[in-house]
Design an enzyme around this catalytic site. Structure first.
Site, PDB file in Angstrom:
ATOM      1  N   MET A  46     -11.628  -1.255 -14.086  1.00 42.91           N
ATOM      2  CA  MET A  46     -12.048   0.077 -14.285  1.00 42.91           C
ATOM      3  C   MET A  46     -11.360   0.953 -15.254  1.00 42.91           C
ATOM      4  SD  MET A  46     -13.895   1.211 -10.649  1.00 42.91           S
ATOM      5  CE  MET A  46     -14.437  -0.640 -10.194  1.00 42.91           C
ATOM      6  N   GLU A 101     -16.210   0.033  -1.547  1.00 45.32           N
ATOM      7  CA  GLU A 101     -14.464  -0.099  -2.099  1.00 45.32           C
ATOM      8  C   GLU A 101     -13.771   1.209  -0.959  1.00 45.32           C
ATOM      9  OE1 GLU A 101     -12.497   0.686  -6.405  1.00 45.32           O
ATOM     10  OE2 GLU A 101     -14.233   0.379  -6.190  1.00 45.32           O
ATOM     11  N   ARG A 102     -14.501   2.562  -0.478  1.00 43.83           N
ATOM     12  CA  ARG A 102     -13.579   3.478  -0.241  1.00 43.83           C
ATOM     13  C   ARG A 102     -13.822   3.215   1.089  1.00 43.83           C
ATOM     14  NH1 ARG A 102     -17.507   6.825  -4.895  1.00 43.83           N
ATOM     15  NH2 ARG A 102     -15.198   7.058  -5.986  1.00 43.83           N
ATOM     16  N   GLN A 112       9.878   9.359   9.896  1.00 41.44           N
ATOM     17  CA  GLN A 112      11.091  10.595  10.316  1.00 41.44           C
ATOM     18  C   GLN A 112      11.743  10.274  11.797  1.00 41.44           C
ATOM     19  OE1 GLN A 112      12.145  13.361   8.443  1.00 41.44           O
ATOM     20  NE2 GLN A 112      13.113  14.204   9.909  1.00 41.44           N
ATOM     21  N   LEU A 113      10.251   9.866  12.333  1.00 45.18           N
ATOM     22  CA  LEU A 113      11.481   9.486  13.693  1.00 45.18           C
ATOM     23  C   LEU A 113      12.529   8.441  13.595  1.00 45.18           C
ATOM     24  CD1 LEU A 113       8.002   9.809  15.974  1.00 45.18           C
ATOM     25  CD2 LEU A 113      10.413  11.295  15.962  1.00 45.18           C
ATOM     26  N   GLY A 131      14.336   8.253  11.309  1.00 46.28           N
ATOM     27  CA  GLY A 131      16.024   8.839  10.937  1.00 46.28           C
ATOM     28  C   GLY A 131      16.517   8.235   9.705  1.00 46.28           C
ATOM     29  N   GLY A 132      17.650   8.118   9.625  1.00 48.07           N
ATOM     30  CA  GLY A 132      17.943   7.280   8.159  1.00 48.07           C
ATOM     31  C   GLY A 132      17.195   5.738   8.331  1.00 48.07           C
ATOM     32  N   GLU A 153      -9.941  14.402  -4.538  1.00 49.36           N
ATOM     33  CA  GLU A 153     -10.574  15.585  -5.456  1.00 49.36           C
ATOM     34  C   GLU A 153     -11.340  15.475  -5.447  1.00 49.36           C
ATOM     35  OE1 GLU A 153      -5.969  15.961  -5.096  1.00 49.36           O
ATOM     36  OE2 GLU A 153      -7.230  14.379  -6.174  1.00 49.36           O
TER      37      GLU A 153
END
Length: 374
Positions: A120, A239-240, A333-334, A336-337, A364
């Site tokens: 497509m 598809e969605r 985030q939990l 960490g690094g 959109e």
């Protein structure tokens, strides 16, 4: 869920644990799954599982495809492009192909002897399908195809490509047709590079080029020129929904991995799960997952009885992909690094999630579709 679906889940979980999970690093390095993987999973009946048995498929429904999507997420795999191959390409052939086309192509897709793709997007036309520039000009009993496509899932391995092309450049959407190209049988077909993406590293998303590619007129889907845009609009809800199902499965996996981590990881002398911030963050994530699961399950139920409309499918795709990105980010985030390290699955989930707000029509565009229905 039924006993049949439960059995499929058990089979898929066992097979994916052997065929997909252990090979993620290699798939990422080579930017594709092994070509033989398609045939092995085809032999086990896990390819084209929702295609009728008379065409070589599994005789199942979209519920069976849903189970496979969920188990693929559990296997932490985003490399195998079966959702496009079985859930999209095969259904274009099933719904619009002639009997000769269906018997010619579907059994080989189901066995994994053919890998399917749908072309497509173009360098200058993504979500705006009416603006495609690829041309298919009739010359006697053939179409001559010229154009370029990009962001094509399964592109480097595809043996069968459904090409979205203009058969009448003056008719806008009414001039679009879908034409099947068997890549090994034509001259002028070229594969470009496998694209270097932010996520989905093991998926062979590629550029495709068509330079005076000639295919028989009988490769036109639907038997009449100008039906392509309508066909695309009819199939895009599935598809969605596929994207939405995968998004929920990804959310659930991200939450499961994070819960396991925070119950083991310690900071300041106690497990992370005992900190109020951790509990509150995960409480919100768990709620987002539960709400998304309820809505997407409802959409699957509607789709199974033919009642999922275009705006609701757009809602499902938009909502689930947005929530996946939010949940994956908060879970990372939990960690960490460690969450920023590629060897941790949460990092791959986070990176893979971002494209879900883009492909299948950007979010959109989904808002525009929903807004027009109000």
């Amino acid at each position: 869920m039924t006993e049949d679906l439960d059995q499929l889940r058990r089979l898929a979980r066992d097979v994916f644990a052997k065929e997909l999970t252990p090979h993620q690093e290699r798939f990422a390095e080579q930017h594709s799954v092994d070509r033989d993987l398609w045939r092995r999973l085809g032999e086990l009946g896990l390819v084209c599982i929702s295609i009728p048995e008379e065409y070589g498929g599994g005789g199942g429904t979209f519920a069976h495809e849903t189970v496979l999507l969920e188990e693929q997420a559990r296997a932490l795999d985003s490399s195998w492009g079966n959702s496009v191959h079985s859930g999209i390409v095969a259904h274009y052939l099933l719904n619009y192909g002639t009997e000769e086309q269906k018997h010619r192509w579907l059994p080989r897709l189901a066995s994994g002897d053919l890998v399917g793709a749908i072309a497509m997007s173009e360098p200058g036309a993504g979500s705006d399908l009416q603006s495609v520039r690829t041309r298919a000009v009739r010359s006697g009993d053939e179409y001559v195809i010229n154009g370029a496509k990009t962001f094509i899932t399964n592109g480097s391995q595809a043996d069968l490509v459904i090409v979205v092309a203009k058969t009448d450049a003056d008719q806008g959407a009414h001039g679009i047709s879908l034409i099947v190209v068997e890549t090994e049988l034509v001259e002028g077909f070229r594969r470009g590079r496998v694209l270097d993406k932010l996520g989905l590293a093991g998926q062979d998303t590629s550029e495709l080029f068509f330079d005076d590619v000639r295919v028989p007129v009988s490769n036109l889907l639907g038997g009449q020129e100008g039906q392509g845009f309508v066909q695309l609009m009819q199939q895009l809800p599935q598809e969605r929904l596929i994207i939405a199902v995968a998004a929920v499965a990804g959310m659930e996996m991200a939450l499961e991995l994070t819960l396991d981590y925070v119950k083991q990881r310690q900071a300041f002398g106690r497990e992370l799960i005992k900190f109020q911030n951790t509990k509150f963050e995960l409480a919100e994530c768990a709620t987002e997952v539960a709400v998304a699961r309820a809505f997407i399950d409802q959409c699957v139920e509607r789709h199974l009885v033919g009642k999922l409309d275009v705006p609701t499918a757009a809602m499902a795709k938009m909502w689930a992909s947005e929530r996946l990105c939010r949940v994956a980010d908060r879970c990372l985030q939990l960690f960490g690094g460690y969450g920023y390290m590629k060897e941790y699955p949460i990092a791959r989930i986070w990176a893979d999630a971002r494209v879900q707000k883009i492909y299948g029509g950007t979010n959109e565009i989904m808002k525009e579709i929903i807004g027009r229905s109000l």
